[in-house]
Design an enzyme around this catalytic site. Structure first.
Site, PDB file in Angstrom:
ATOM      1  N   ASP A  39      -8.977  -0.451   9.280  1.00 45.04           N
ATOM      2  CA  ASP A  39      -8.427  -0.813   8.080  1.00 45.04           C
ATOM      3  C   ASP A  39      -9.344  -0.702   7.100  1.00 45.04           C
ATOM      4  O   ASP A  39     -10.228  -1.498   6.756  1.00 45.04           O
ATOM      5  CB  ASP A  39      -7.626  -2.059   8.115  1.00 45.04           C
ATOM      6  CG  ASP A  39      -6.594  -2.377   6.872  1.00 45.04           C
ATOM      7  OD1 ASP A  39      -6.877  -1.492   5.980  1.00 45.04           O
ATOM      8  OD2 ASP A  39      -5.880  -2.883   6.707  1.00 45.04           O
ATOM      9  N   THR A  83      -2.525   3.683  16.020  1.00 44.44           N
ATOM     10  CA  THR A  83      -2.660   3.566  14.552  1.00 44.44           C
ATOM     11  C   THR A  83      -4.012   3.327  14.431  1.00 44.44           C
ATOM     12  O   THR A  83      -4.882   3.940  13.364  1.00 44.44           O
ATOM     13  CB  THR A  83      -1.585   2.825  13.853  1.00 44.44           C
ATOM     14  OG1 THR A  83      -1.948   3.230  12.538  1.00 44.44           O
ATOM     15  CG2 THR A  83      -1.530   1.539  13.949  1.00 44.44           C
ATOM     16  N   ARG A 114      -8.773  -0.774   3.612  1.00 48.75           N
ATOM     17  CA  ARG A 114      -8.320  -1.386   2.432  1.00 48.75           C
ATOM     18  C   ARG A 114      -9.163  -2.660   1.941  1.00 48.75           C
ATOM     19  O   ARG A 114      -9.372  -3.404   2.786  1.00 48.75           O
ATOM     20  CB  ARG A 114      -6.850  -1.890   2.519  1.00 48.75           C
ATOM     21  CG  ARG A 114      -5.718  -0.785   2.640  1.00 48.75           C
ATOM     22  CD  ARG A 114      -4.553  -1.181   2.812  1.00 48.75           C
ATOM     23  NE  ARG A 114      -4.534  -1.791   4.228  1.00 48.75           N
ATOM     24  CZ  ARG A 114      -3.216  -2.244   4.791  1.00 48.75           C
ATOM     25  NH1 ARG A 114      -2.125  -2.145   4.124  1.00 48.75           N
ATOM     26  NH2 ARG A 114      -3.179  -2.719   5.903  1.00 48.75           N
ATOM     27  N   SER A 171       0.700  -1.109  -0.053  1.00 47.74           N
ATOM     28  CA  SER A 171       0.015   0.044   0.113  1.00 47.74           C
ATOM     29  C   SER A 171       0.933   1.390  -0.030  1.00 47.74           C
ATOM     30  O   SER A 171       1.760   1.362   0.822  1.00 47.74           O
ATOM     31  CB  SER A 171      -0.914   0.051   1.305  1.00 47.74           C
ATOM     32  OG  SER A 171      -1.731  -1.113   1.126  1.00 47.74           O
ATOM     33  N   GLU A 172       0.651   2.103  -0.981  1.00 45.96           N
ATOM     34  CA  GLU A 172       1.174   3.270  -0.978  1.00 45.96           C
ATOM     35  C   GLU A 172       1.468   4.072   0.295  1.00 45.96           C
ATOM     36  O   GLU A 172       0.740   4.179   1.046  1.00 45.96           O
ATOM     37  CB  GLU A 172       0.709   4.323  -1.925  1.00 45.96           C
ATOM     38  CG  GLU A 172       1.189   5.632  -2.220  1.00 45.96           C
ATOM     39  CD  GLU A 172       0.448   6.655  -3.069  1.00 45.96           C
ATOM     40  OE1 GLU A 172       0.882   7.100  -4.077  1.00 45.96           O
ATOM     41  OE2 GLU A 172      -0.888   6.669  -2.853  1.00 45.96           O
ATOM     42  N   LYS A 199      -4.561  -9.431   4.025  1.00 46.59           N
ATOM     43  CA  LYS A 199      -4.180  -9.798   2.701  1.00 46.59           C
ATOM     44  C   LYS A 199      -4.474 -11.112   1.894  1.00 46.59           C
ATOM     45  O   LYS A 199      -5.137 -11.201   1.086  1.00 46.59           O
ATOM     46  CB  LYS A 199      -2.842  -9.423   2.384  1.00 46.59           C
ATOM     47  CG  LYS A 199      -2.713  -7.996   2.619  1.00 46.59           C
ATOM     48  CD  LYS A 199      -1.192  -7.243   2.383  1.00 46.59           C
ATOM     49  CE  LYS A 199      -0.939  -5.953   2.831  1.00 46.59           C
ATOM     50  NZ  LYS A 199       0.385  -5.205   2.388  1.00 46.59           N
ATOM     51  N   GLN A 207      10.186  -1.864   4.042  1.00 50.01           N
ATOM     52  CA  GLN A 207       9.464  -3.248   3.656  1.00 50.01           C
ATOM     53  C   GLN A 207       9.329  -2.819   2.064  1.00 50.01           C
ATOM     54  O   GLN A 207       9.563  -4.239   1.430  1.00 50.01           O
ATOM     55  CB  GLN A 207       7.915  -3.183   4.124  1.00 50.01           C
ATOM     56  CG  GLN A 207       7.695  -3.716   5.466  1.00 50.01           C
ATOM     57  CD  GLN A 207       6.268  -4.024   5.984  1.00 50.01           C
ATOM     58  OE1 GLN A 207       5.476  -3.328   5.289  1.00 50.01           O
ATOM     59  NE2 GLN A 207       6.207  -5.131   6.788  1.00 50.01           N
ATOM     60  N   THR A 254       4.062 -11.186   2.956  1.00 47.17           N
ATOM     61  CA  THR A 254       3.045 -10.362   4.094  1.00 47.17           C
ATOM     62  C   THR A 254       3.226 -10.778   5.352  1.00 47.17           C
ATOM     63  O   THR A 254       3.375 -11.875   5.723  1.00 47.17           O
ATOM     64  CB  THR A 254       1.848 -10.104   3.504  1.00 47.17           C
ATOM     65  OG1 THR A 254       1.117  -9.116   4.159  1.00 47.17           O
ATOM     66  CG2 THR A 254       1.131 -11.273   3.464  1.00 47.17           C
TER      67      THR A 254
END
Length: 213
Positions: A141, A129, A143, A68-69, A169, A86, A164
């Site tokens: 999250d 976070t 995503r 992820s960017e 994911k 990473q 990962t």
């Protein structure tokens, strides 16, 4: 997660030589795509034997990372996260093994750059976070990896080893019809300031880090 639409297709591909600040260099083949489910401009980088038109072992199982960017980590070298290290690690490991790095435009676990920086301010006030994302009105999250599955299928990849520490994911790819043979853990990139961030990923995100923080 809904199954990937069958209309995603390769838009273009180019060769791209890569060089990192530490001097590591390799060649990548970069694909762009049309008709991805989220409409974002994600990239797939073929590395190692996937960086050419003639892979040495086209039947081999590729090593794949969904990255992820992270502008602050990937570009600016922020030590608040582990994203930049990473990315650097993944490029070399995939180049050695042969496979793909999917660079996904999902800044801040999907909440965007400005919201991520707002979350940083909340972290400075004491939230972790995940709690900071929730305090801003988002999920822990945000995503969704449907587009990643579409990209892989457009490249003819239905089976892979996934690089990962994040079990979500792998779970999302499997739900989208991608076979994940193995989940390969990445290194732990601990800095003087990201220990609390990594601890939250391990405890709340169930990331496989394998160290005491």
């Amino acid at each position: 997660m809904p199954p990937p639409a069958d209309r995603a297709r390769v838009r273009n591909r180019i060769q791209l030589p890569l060089r990192f600040d530490d001097g590591y260099a390799t060649e990548a083949r970069v694909w762009t795509f049309d008709r991805l489910s989220d409409g974002r401009e994600h990239l797939a980088l073929g590395l190692g034997d996937r960086a050419t038109d003639r892979p040495r072992d086209p039947a081999g199982v590729p090593l794949v990372r969904l990255h992820s960017e992270c502008l602050t980590g990937d570009v600016l070298g922020s030590q608040r996260c582990d994203c930049g290290p990473q990315l650097r690690e993944a490029v070399e490991r995939i180049a050695d093994a042969g496979g793909y790095l999917l660079y996904l435009r999902q800044e801040g676990r999907g909440i965007g750059l400005y919201n991520k920086l707002d979350a940083y301010a909340l972290q400075d006030a004491g939230l972790d976070t995940y709690e900071a994302n929730v305090a801003l009105g988002f999920a822990e999250d945000e995503r969704d990896y449907t587009a990643a599955a579409q990209m892989l299928l457009a490249l003819g990849v239905g089976r892979l080893d996934l690089l990962t520490n994040n079990p979500d994911k792998a779970a999302q790819l499997v739900a989208a019809g991608i076979r994940v043979d193995n989940r390969v853990t990445t290194g732990v990139h601990l800095t003087p300031v990201n220990g609390r961030y990594l601890a939250a990923k391990a405890w709340q995100g169930q990331h496989t880090l394998g160290i005491a923080l």
